[in-house]
Design an enzyme around this catalytic site. Structure first.
Site, PDB file in Angstrom:
ATOM      1  N   HIS A  87      -4.244 -18.878 -10.158  1.00 54.36           N
ATOM      2  CA  HIS A  87      -3.927 -17.451 -10.149  1.00 54.36           C
ATOM      3  C   HIS A  87      -2.988 -17.143 -11.302  1.00 54.36           C
ATOM      4  O   HIS A  87      -1.977 -17.814 -11.479  1.00 54.36           O
ATOM      5  CB  HIS A  87      -3.261 -17.030  -8.831  1.00 54.36           C
ATOM      6  CG  HIS A  87      -2.929 -15.575  -8.815  1.00 54.36           C
ATOM      7  ND1 HIS A  87      -3.847 -14.607  -8.478  1.00 54.36           N
ATOM      8  CD2 HIS A  87      -1.805 -14.909  -9.168  1.00 54.36           C
ATOM      9  CE1 HIS A  87      -3.296 -13.417  -8.602  1.00 54.36           C
ATOM     10  NE2 HIS A  87      -2.060 -13.571  -9.027  1.00 54.36           N
ATOM     11  N   ASP A 166      -1.315  -6.249   2.413  1.00 58.93           N
ATOM     12  CA  ASP A 166      -0.907  -6.293   1.010  1.00 58.93           C
ATOM     13  C   ASP A 166      -1.606  -5.211   0.203  1.00 58.93           C
ATOM     14  O   ASP A 166      -1.012  -4.605  -0.687  1.00 58.93           O
ATOM     15  CB  ASP A 166      -1.188  -7.667   0.401  1.00 58.93           C
ATOM     16  CG  ASP A 166      -0.873  -7.645  -1.087  1.00 58.93           C
ATOM     17  OD1 ASP A 166       0.307  -7.481  -1.419  1.00 58.93           O
ATOM     18  OD2 ASP A 166      -1.799  -7.735  -1.911  1.00 58.93           O
ATOM     19  N   ARG A 173       3.604   0.299  -3.602  1.00 56.27           N
ATOM     20  CA  ARG A 173       4.599  -0.185  -4.579  1.00 56.27           C
ATOM     21  C   ARG A 173       4.292   0.360  -5.971  1.00 56.27           C
ATOM     22  O   ARG A 173       5.193   0.678  -6.741  1.00 56.27           O
ATOM     23  CB  ARG A 173       4.595  -1.719  -4.593  1.00 56.27           C
ATOM     24  CG  ARG A 173       5.245  -2.324  -3.353  1.00 56.27           C
ATOM     25  CD  ARG A 173       4.922  -3.803  -3.245  1.00 56.27           C
ATOM     26  NE  ARG A 173       5.304  -4.523  -4.426  1.00 56.27           N
ATOM     27  CZ  ARG A 173       4.665  -5.613  -4.896  1.00 56.27           C
ATOM     28  NH1 ARG A 173       3.629  -6.104  -4.248  1.00 56.27           N
ATOM     29  NH2 ARG A 173       5.075  -6.198  -5.975  1.00 56.27           N
ATOM     30  N   SER A 188       3.043 -11.026  -2.078  1.00 56.03           N
ATOM     31  CA  SER A 188       1.765 -10.348  -2.294  1.00 56.03           C
ATOM     32  C   SER A 188       0.723 -11.343  -2.812  1.00 56.03           C
ATOM     33  O   SER A 188      -0.389 -11.463  -2.264  1.00 56.03           O
ATOM     34  CB  SER A 188       1.986  -9.207  -3.303  1.00 56.03           C
ATOM     35  OG  SER A 188       0.778  -8.742  -3.818  1.00 56.03           O
ATOM     36  N   LYS A 192      -2.494 -13.516  -0.327  1.00 57.43           N
ATOM     37  CA  LYS A 192      -3.943 -13.494  -0.613  1.00 57.43           C
ATOM     38  C   LYS A 192      -4.460 -14.897  -0.888  1.00 57.43           C
ATOM     39  O   LYS A 192      -5.552 -15.277  -0.451  1.00 57.43           O
ATOM     40  CB  LYS A 192      -4.212 -12.570  -1.808  1.00 57.43           C
ATOM     41  CG  LYS A 192      -4.060 -11.099  -1.445  1.00 57.43           C
ATOM     42  CD  LYS A 192      -4.168 -10.192  -2.638  1.00 57.43           C
ATOM     43  CE  LYS A 192      -2.948 -10.281  -3.516  1.00 57.43           C
ATOM     44  NZ  LYS A 192      -2.654  -9.146  -4.357  1.00 57.43           N
TER      45      LYS A 192
HETATM   46  N1  URA Z   1      -0.327  -9.276  -8.378  1.00 53.26           N
HETATM   47  C1  URA Z   1      -0.369  -9.128  -7.044  1.00 53.26           C
HETATM   48  O1  URA Z   1      -1.369  -9.437  -6.420  1.00 53.26           O
HETATM   49  N2  URA Z   1       0.704  -8.633  -6.409  1.00 53.26           N
HETATM   50  C2  URA Z   1       1.839  -8.291  -7.057  1.00 53.26           C
HETATM   51  O2  URA Z   1       2.779  -7.855  -6.421  1.00 53.26           O
HETATM   52  C3  URA Z   1       1.863  -8.445  -8.451  1.00 53.26           C
HETATM   53  C4  URA Z   1       0.765  -8.953  -9.078  1.00 53.26           C
END
Ligand code: URA
Length: 429
Positions: A87, A166, A173, A188, A192
């Site tokens: 990621h 999220d 946000r 966040s 995931k």
């Molecule tokens: N990517 C995400 O999935 N969440 C965040 O808060 C920032 C970047």
């Protein structure tokens, strides 16, 4: 009528006053927000209180677990090979997922890359792949599992079932200036990734103007927080801290980045893209227990390209089809002679976005052809009048605004020591 365990106002007040939230409070507030019982304005106030007063490690872990519990969890344990994922915290010209997933799959490690679309100045992996004629982003869970077993790599849209709390919170946000906060970013991303069910995870934490984290210190803190969250959830996790002061490679924009990724898979491509792809692949393979492999060889001998072709075809794409090319281009040249010391990632990302490569709202379409080609990178000597960038778009009225955002993007004759020597700064395990 359900009797709620807590009152949102008390939870907000606790965080506003700098107190740690209990696991029970966190479980309730995430669940109640997902159910619509905690209102958007209440969650906005809580997010701002977290932004200002921070969270303890145990609170971040509880918050992450509560967001995972808001949705489904995928399970790859039926596969005949281990899974390892990557990621990136997001950058400009970051096309690494495209060559990386098939490259790792060559070594019998399955790569489930559940990806997103771009918003703002950073591009989205799905937008890039959708510039390949026919390619389809949406797969069912059964199709994902089938493709992982047959080919070993899948890049597709993350279903809405993973961590829905999220999804809601991230959108909030975005409009309340609470994105740039380590506990909220870490929870966040990791909610995931943990819900996705991978057994290994390498985080590419970007540092520099084009990244969330502008300095190495904060990027290191974010990486440490995420690595600890992953490990405590049973996912083998590590992080590389990598440069995002300059765009990655020589292309920014959807079809342009696919073209460059294919060059890397053909054994060529820019050195920074190749080096980062190889570094991340080696780390993903190490987490899966494959240490004695020659990763670079799989790029030069065509094995990674074979996997790419299979992966694209499996999702209805035609890997041999010509990619669309922009009808309109404009060249930006060097204003003086000297050492190129800056090609600013953020300014170039914004310019590419203004040319049509990205979207301002999630419903907006993107242009396949829009973007920027770089003809030089920091550390190279340039001559006045030499082309530095070519801007591409289908809509030439966009050139003026794009050029505006490039006004301070380039520096010639600045501090040579500011040019990073290597793309990877550090590793956190
Ligand atoms: N990517 C995400 O999935 N969440 C965040 O808060 C920032 C970047």
């Amino acid at each position: 009528m359900t009797v709620e365990a807590f009152d949102a106002v008390d939870v907000i007040a606790a965080k506003r006053d700098g107190r740690a939230l209990s696991k029970e409070q966190i479980d309730w507030v995430i669940d109640a927000y997902t159910r619509g019982v905690v209102a958007e304005e209440q969650m906005a106030a809580l997010a701002m209180a977290i932004f200002i007063n921070d969270m303890e490690a145990s609170e971040i872990a509880d918050w992450t677990q509560a967001m995972i519990a808001s949705g489904e969890r995928m399970d790859f344990s039926s596969l005949s090979r281990p899974t390892s994922d990557k990621h990136s915290t997001g950058g400009v010209g970051d096309k690494i997922t495209l060559p990386l997933a098939p490259l790792v799959a060559v070594f019998d490690v399955a790569v489930p890359q559940l990806s997103g679309r771009g918003l703002g100045h950073t591009g989205g992996t799905l937008d890039k792949l959708e510039s390949i004629p026919g390619w389809r982003a949406g797969l069912s869970n059964a199709e994902i599992l089938g493709q992982l077993e047959d080919i070993g790599a899948v890049i597709c849209a993350a279903g809405s079932g993973l961590a829905p709390a999220d999804k809601k919170l991230y959108a909030l946000r975005d409009i309340t200036s609470t994105v740039d906060c380590i506990p909220l970013i870490a929870s966040s991303i990791m909610s995931k990734k943990i819900a996705e069910g991978t057994s290994g995870l390498v985080l590419d934490v970007k540092v520099g103007s084009g990244a969330f984290m502008k300095d190495l210190d904060k990027a290191g803190q974010l990486a440490r927080t995420m690595v600890d969250l992953g490990k405590s959830a049973g996912v083998k996790t590590s992080a590389l801290l990598t440069d995002m002061s300059t765009p990655l490679g020589l292309t920014v924009g959807n079809a342009l980045e696919v073209r460059e990724s294919v060059e890397v898979l053909a054994g060529g491509g820019p050195a920074d893209v190749v080096d980062l792809t190889v570094a991340l692949a080696e780390e993903m393979l190490r987490l899966a227990g494959r240490t004695d492999v020659d990763v670079r060889a799989a790029l030069s001998d065509g094995r990674a390209m074979d996997k790419w072709n299979q992966m694209i075809r499996a999702q209805n794409g035609d890997p041999a089809a010509a990619l669309a090319v922009a009808e309109h281009t404009e060249v930006v040249t060097a204003s003086e002679t000297g050492l190129l010391t800056k090609m600013d990632a953020l300014s170039i990302g914004v310019a590419s976005w203004r040319l049509g490569a990205g979207r301002a709202r999630k419903e907006d379409p993107v242009q396949d052809v829009a973007g920027i080609e770089l003809h030089a990178k920091p550390g190279e000597h340039v001559t006045a009048g030499q082309p530095l960038m070519t801007l591409h778009t289908a809509t030439p009225e966009r050139f003026a605004r794009a050029v505006e955002s490039l006004e301070t993007a380039v520096e010639i004759g600045g501090d040579a020591a500011s040019v990073p020597e290597s793309i990877v700064f550090d590793k956190i395990t």
